[in-house]
Design an enzyme around this catalytic site. Sequence first.
Site, PDB file in Angstrom:
ATOM      1  N   HIS A  90       0.854  -1.198   0.000  1.00  0.00           N
ATOM      2  CA  HIS A  90       0.000   0.000   0.000  1.00  0.00           C
ATOM      3  C   HIS A  90       0.886   1.243   0.000  1.00  0.00           C
ATOM      4  CE1 HIS A  90      -2.995   2.956   1.087  1.00  0.00           C
ATOM      5  NE2 HIS A  90      -3.903   2.070   0.737  1.00  0.00           N
ATOM      6  N   GLU A 139      -3.993   1.470  -7.516  1.00  0.00           N
ATOM      7  CA  GLU A 139      -4.361   2.587  -6.637  1.00  0.00           C
ATOM      8  C   GLU A 139      -3.474   3.790  -6.940  1.00  0.00           C
ATOM      9  OE1 GLU A 139      -6.597   1.472  -2.709  1.00  0.00           O
ATOM     10  OE2 GLU A 139      -4.490   1.799  -2.350  1.00  0.00           O
ATOM     11  N   GLY A 152     -11.429   2.437   0.780  1.00  0.00           N
ATOM     12  CA  GLY A 152     -10.911   2.899   2.063  1.00  0.00           C
ATOM     13  C   GLY A 152     -11.995   3.606   2.864  1.00  0.00           C
TER      14      GLY A 152
END
Length: 247
Positions: free
Chosen positions: A92, A164, A231
């Site tokens: 991430h 992302e 998220g």
Amino acid sequence: MKILIANFKMNMTPSQSKDYLINFLSRYESGKVDLTLCMPYTSLYIEKFLCVNRGVKVGAQNIADEEDGHNTGEISGKMLKDSGVEYVIVGHNERRKKFKEDGKSINKKIKIALKNRLGVVLCVGESLIERNTLKTYEVLKEQLKSALKGLYENELEKIIVAYEPIWAVGTGQTPQPKEIEDAVKEIRKVISDDFSEISSKNICVVYGGSVDSKNIRQFKNCKDLDGFLVGQACLEPSELLKIIAYM
Ligand code: 13P
């Protein structure tokens, strides 16, 4: 079935997670999406207890890049597996940036996850500067190559790639559907070049970055996109249920 992964990040105490799950599960109908909830480590136990047999997978947000031993504060693959975890998020951007996780460490984490029979949600994506200087595909290629180095082709079955873009995470900004499609195509091309055409077709690719119930319909028909990584929008059970309903 479309994939939906919810990353709770550093939100929710164990008591809040319990209340959340009781509320969410009382209204959740399994079978519509393949759902994984990645709550904080301290909530995994309650999550395992409440989600078992409810068609919801337990996910984690990180894994140590080593096995057992002298790693104060780290959580091993073995611990995650025994906590009921099926998928773990790796790479991430918040970890790449703040905790200086590089390609080598991400590659080690993936190998340890696979060794412990955990699935991996591998996040890749470009920064705003990289996007503005037309480096997106170069970044995706480099991140994928280093993360997947040395893996066997059959291990890709356990990997979900999450596109992302860093500039879209937590900002309310999103790419155009066509830009997502192009990035997905590029991700599949790297897999095809490094592994095989068949694995490039079979690997699951999801999109993450400011997805919510208002914009999900824009993205849900993106070509070759298998689902979403959410998220902020997962923090309210009603909002997560809406997203699921619109998928
Ligand atoms: P937001 O949906 O809050 O932008 O976060 C996306 C994300 O980082 C999921 O991992």
